[in-house]
Design an enzyme around this catalytic site. Structure first.
Site, PDB file in Angstrom:
ATOM      1  N   LEU A   8       0.838  -1.199  -0.072  1.00  0.00           N
ATOM      2  CA  LEU A   8       0.073  -0.004   0.018  1.00  0.00           C
ATOM      3  C   LEU A   8       0.696   1.247  -0.057  1.00  0.00           C
ATOM      4  O   LEU A   8       0.979   2.110  -0.763  1.00  0.00           O
ATOM      5  CB  LEU A   8      -0.731  -0.042   1.318  1.00  0.00           C
ATOM      6  CG  LEU A   8      -1.945   1.248   1.576  1.00  0.00           C
ATOM      7  CD1 LEU A   8      -2.840   1.298   0.545  1.00  0.00           C
ATOM      8  CD2 LEU A   8      -2.395   1.039   2.868  1.00  0.00           C
ATOM      9  N   PRO A  52       6.652   5.859  -1.532  1.00  0.00           N
ATOM     10  CA  PRO A  52       7.830   6.780  -1.136  1.00  0.00           C
ATOM     11  C   PRO A  52       7.087   8.137  -0.658  1.00  0.00           C
ATOM     12  O   PRO A  52       7.439   8.569   0.335  1.00  0.00           O
ATOM     13  CB  PRO A  52       8.781   7.101  -2.322  1.00  0.00           C
ATOM     14  CG  PRO A  52       8.549   5.840  -2.829  1.00  0.00           C
ATOM     15  CD  PRO A  52       7.302   5.367  -2.705  1.00  0.00           C
ATOM     16  N   ILE A  97       8.049  -2.454   2.131  1.00  0.00           N
ATOM     17  CA  ILE A  97       7.102  -3.651   1.968  1.00  0.00           C
ATOM     18  C   ILE A  97       7.816  -4.887   2.796  1.00  0.00           C
ATOM     19  O   ILE A  97       8.808  -5.166   2.337  1.00  0.00           O
ATOM     20  CB  ILE A  97       6.853  -3.894   0.466  1.00  0.00           C
ATOM     21  CG1 ILE A  97       6.110  -2.547  -0.059  1.00  0.00           C
ATOM     22  CG2 ILE A  97       5.800  -5.070   0.347  1.00  0.00           C
ATOM     23  CD1 ILE A  97       4.843  -1.601   0.560  1.00  0.00           C
ATOM     24  N   THR A  98       7.071  -5.247   3.523  1.00  0.00           N
ATOM     25  CA  THR A  98       7.621  -6.562   4.231  1.00  0.00           C
ATOM     26  C   THR A  98       7.593  -7.667   3.121  1.00  0.00           C
ATOM     27  O   THR A  98       6.441  -7.980   2.622  1.00  0.00           O
ATOM     28  CB  THR A  98       6.626  -6.783   5.433  1.00  0.00           C
ATOM     29  OG1 THR A  98       6.608  -5.714   6.647  1.00  0.00           O
ATOM     30  CG2 THR A  98       7.283  -8.084   6.307  1.00  0.00           C
ATOM     31  N   GLN A 145      16.955   0.285  31.038  1.00  0.00           N
ATOM     32  CA  GLN A 145      17.137   0.855  32.398  1.00  0.00           C
ATOM     33  C   GLN A 145      17.536  -0.227  33.431  1.00  0.00           C
ATOM     34  O   GLN A 145      18.192  -0.191  34.447  1.00  0.00           O
ATOM     35  CB  GLN A 145      16.089   1.820  32.785  1.00  0.00           C
ATOM     36  CG  GLN A 145      16.408   2.768  33.848  1.00  0.00           C
ATOM     37  CD  GLN A 145      17.539   3.700  33.293  1.00  0.00           C
ATOM     38  OE1 GLN A 145      17.743   3.928  32.329  1.00  0.00           O
ATOM     39  NE2 GLN A 145      18.314   4.681  34.111  1.00  0.00           N
ATOM     40  N   GLY A 167      20.523  -1.816  33.323  1.00  0.00           N
ATOM     41  CA  GLY A 167      21.851  -0.946  33.660  1.00  0.00           C
ATOM     42  C   GLY A 167      22.558  -1.087  32.272  1.00  0.00           C
ATOM     43  O   GLY A 167      22.336  -1.010  31.234  1.00  0.00           O
ATOM     44  N   GLY A 168      24.044  -0.999  32.369  1.00  0.00           N
ATOM     45  CA  GLY A 168      25.137  -0.790  31.369  1.00  0.00           C
ATOM     46  C   GLY A 168      24.917  -2.281  30.681  1.00  0.00           C
ATOM     47  O   GLY A 168      25.136  -2.145  29.365  1.00  0.00           O
ATOM     48  N   GLU A 216       1.760  -0.096   9.840  1.00  0.00           N
ATOM     49  CA  GLU A 216       0.265  -0.230   9.882  1.00  0.00           C
ATOM     50  C   GLU A 216      -0.660   1.046  10.506  1.00  0.00           C
ATOM     51  O   GLU A 216      -1.513   0.600  10.951  1.00  0.00           O
ATOM     52  CB  GLU A 216      -0.308  -1.696  10.459  1.00  0.00           C
ATOM     53  CG  GLU A 216       0.362  -2.848   9.551  1.00  0.00           C
ATOM     54  CD  GLU A 216      -0.404  -4.203   9.756  1.00  0.00           C
ATOM     55  OE1 GLU A 216      -1.605  -4.038  10.062  1.00  0.00           O
ATOM     56  OE2 GLU A 216       0.580  -4.943   9.664  1.00  0.00           O
TER      57      GLU A 216
END
Ligand SMILES: Cc1cc2nc3c(=O)[nH]c(=O)nc-3n(C[C@H](O)[C@H](O)[C@H](O)COP(=O)(O)OP(=O)(O)OC[C@H]3O[C@@H](n4cnc5c(N)ncnc54)[C@H](O)[C@@H]3O)c2cc1C
Length: 379
Positions: free
Chosen positions: A125, A128, A157-158, A336, A339-340, A363
Site C-alpha cells: 500500500l 515513497p 514492503i515486508t 534501564q 543498567g550498562g 500499519e
C-alpha cells in the site's frame, strides 16, 4: 467477552512457544546482526499451520480464529519481533486480503500455497511519498483491454523482495477522488515486477523490508480483487485485522522485555541485595506488568469482536495504539533495569528496545490511530 482461554488457544500457543524456543531463539542475534531474512523458518512454520492460522481448512489452512492468531504472534514475538512482524504481514495482510476479498477461483489458486508457505506473501500500500496519506498513492493501473498495466514504486514492503505473491493497491481513477484505487494480485516473475532496495533498519532487522517496483507490469484482469475502485476501502478493512496483529506483536515484545527484566532484577545484586528490593525497580516492574495486561485485554477485546464479525475499527486502533506505546515504554524501562548490561548485545533487552519502535509506526502511526479513534467516537 470470554476471558478464560479455550483449550485450543492454549494448545496453539504452546506449539508456537515450543517452536520459537527451539528454532528461533538460538539464532535471533545472528539474524539481527546480519539482517538475514530466515525464509526457511517460515517454511517450517508453514508445516505447523502457523502461516495460515485464519485460513479455513477447505483452503488448506488451520481454520482458527483471531484469539489463536493473537496467541501465535505474541508467543513468537516474545522471542523475536522480526519473525513476529513477518508472520503478521504474511497472515493478516497478504493472505488476509485474499481471504476477505478474492473470488472463489483466486482463493483456490492462492490460499493453499500461502497457508503452507510454499508461497510467501507481501502486501503493498505504502509509497515513497504517501504513507499515512496512503489514499493519495501514485502507483497507477491503467486498463488495456483484458489487461492492466501497473507503473510505480511501493516502499517499506515486508517481503518486497522475497514475496512470491504480492497484493498491490494501485490508483485506477483520478488523484484525490474517492473510489480511485483497486487491488490486484501479482505473482513474482511477472515481467515488469521486481524487488528494489532493501532497507537497513534500526530494529526488526531480520524481517525483510524492501521496495516493490512496477515498470509497465502487465497483468490479466482475472488478477483484480473485487470491484474497480474498492482498493482503498478493502485495504482499510484489512488493516483493521492487521492492527490486531501489531497489537499482539507489541504485547509479545513487551512481555519478552518484562520477563527478562523480572529475572534479572532478582539475580543482580547491588548494595548487598537484589535490585528488585529497591522500590525504584519494583515499581517499574509493577507498572510494566499492569500496562502489558491492559494492552493484552484491549487486544483480546478486538480479537473477540473480529471473531464475531462485529465492527472493530475503533477497538483495533485502540489496541494497536496502546499496546505499541506500552511496548516502547516497557522495553525502555527494561534497558534501564539492566543498567550498562542492557546497553550491550549480550542481553536481549536492547533488541526489544530497537524492535519495539516499529510497532508505533507500521500499519498506521500512533498519531493516525488516534485520528481513527477520534473519528469513530465523534461521528
Ligand atoms: C519495518 C516496516 C515494515 C512495513 N511494512 C509494510 C508493508 O508490508 N506494507 C505496506 O504497505 N507498508 C508497510 N510499512 C509502511 C508503514 O505502514 C508506514 O511507514 C506508516 O504507515 C507511516 O508512513 P510514513 O512512513 O510514510 O510516515 P508519514 O506518513 O510520512 O508520517 C510522518 C510523521 O507524520 C505524522 N503524520 C502524518 N499524517 C498525520 C496526520 N494526519 N495527523 C497527525 N500526524 C500525522 C505521522 O504520524 C508521523 O509521525 C512498513 C514500515 C516499516 C517501517
Amino acid at each position: 467477552m470470554e476471558f478464560q482461554q479455550q483449550e485450543i488457544t492454549l494448545q496453539v500457543a504452546q506449539t508456537a512457544r515450543d517452536f520459537a524456543r527451539q528454532h528461533i531463539k538460538p539464532y535471533v542475534m545472528q539474524w539481527d546482526e546480519t539482517q538475514e531474512f530466515p525464509l526457511q523458518v517460515f517454511k517450517e512454520m508453514g508445516k505447523l499451520g502457523l502461516m495460515g492460522v485464519l485460513v479455513p481448512e477447505e483452503y488448506g489452512g488451520s481454520g482458527l480464529g483471531y484469539l489463536e492468531y493473537v496467541a501465535v504472534i505474541e508467543e513468537v514475538s516474545k522471542v523475536c519481533g522480526s519473525v513476529g512482524l513477518s508472520l503478521a504481514a504474511h497472515n493478516s495482510l497478504c493472505t488476509g486480503h485474499i481471504l476477505q476479498f478474492a473470488n472463489e477461483e483466486q482463493k483456490k489458486k492462492y490460499l493453499p500455497s500461502l497457508a503452507s508457505c510454499e508461497w510467501l506473501g507481501a502486501w503493498g500500500l505504502t509509497e515513497p511519498n504517501t504513507g499515512s496519506d496512503a489514499g493519495n498513492m501514485r502507483t497507477t493501473a491503467v486498463r488495456d483491454g483484458d489487461f492492466w498495466v501497473l507503473n510505480g514504486t511501493k516502499n517499506w514492503i515486508t517481503h518486497g523482495i522475497s514475496g512470491d505473491v504480492a497484493v498491490v493497491i494501485a490508483r485506477t481513477g483520478e488523484p484525490r477522488t474517492s473510489g480511485n484505487s483497486t487491488a490486484f494480485i501479482v505473482d513474482r516473475g511477472t515481467p515488469g515486477f521486481s524487488g528494489g532496495k532493501k532497507e537497513n533498519k534500526l530494529g526488526m532487522r531480520a524481517s525483510e523490508t524492501a521496495e516493490m517496483i512496477f515498470d509497465h507490469c502487465r497483468i490479466h484482469d482475472s488478477q483484480r480483487m473485487g470491484e474497480v475502485g474498492d482498493g482503498f476501502k478493502q485495504a482499510l478493512k484489512v488493516l483493521d485485522g492487521g492492527r490486531i496483529s501489531i497489537a499482539a506483536l507489541s504485547v509479545g515484545i513487551a512481555r519478552g522485555a518484562y520477563e527478562a527484566s523480572l529475572q534479572y532484577s532478582k539475580e543482580r545484586y547491588q548494595f548487598d541485595q537484589p535490585i528488585s528490593h529497591f522500590q525504584g525497580i519494583s515499581f517499574k516492574l509493577a507498572d510494566m506488568i499492569t500496562e502489558i495486561e491492559a494492552a493484552e485485554l484491549l487486544t483480546l477485546q478486538a480479537a473477540d469482536l473480529k471473531n464475531k464479525k462485529l465492527p472493530v475499527t475503533k477497538e483495533a486502533a485502540m489496541a494497536k495504539y496502546y499496546a505499541s506505546e506500552v511496548a516502547v515504554r516497557v522495553s525502555t524501562d527494561a534497558v534501564q533495569i539492566f543498567g550498562g548490561y542492557g546497553y550491550t548485545k549480550d542481553f536481549p533487552v536492547e533488541k526489544f528496545y530497537r524492535d519495539s519502535k516499529l510497532c508505533t509506526i507500521g500499519e498506521g502511526t500512533s498519531e493516525i490511530q488516534k485520528t481513527v479513534i477520534a473519528r469513530q467516537i465523534l461521528k
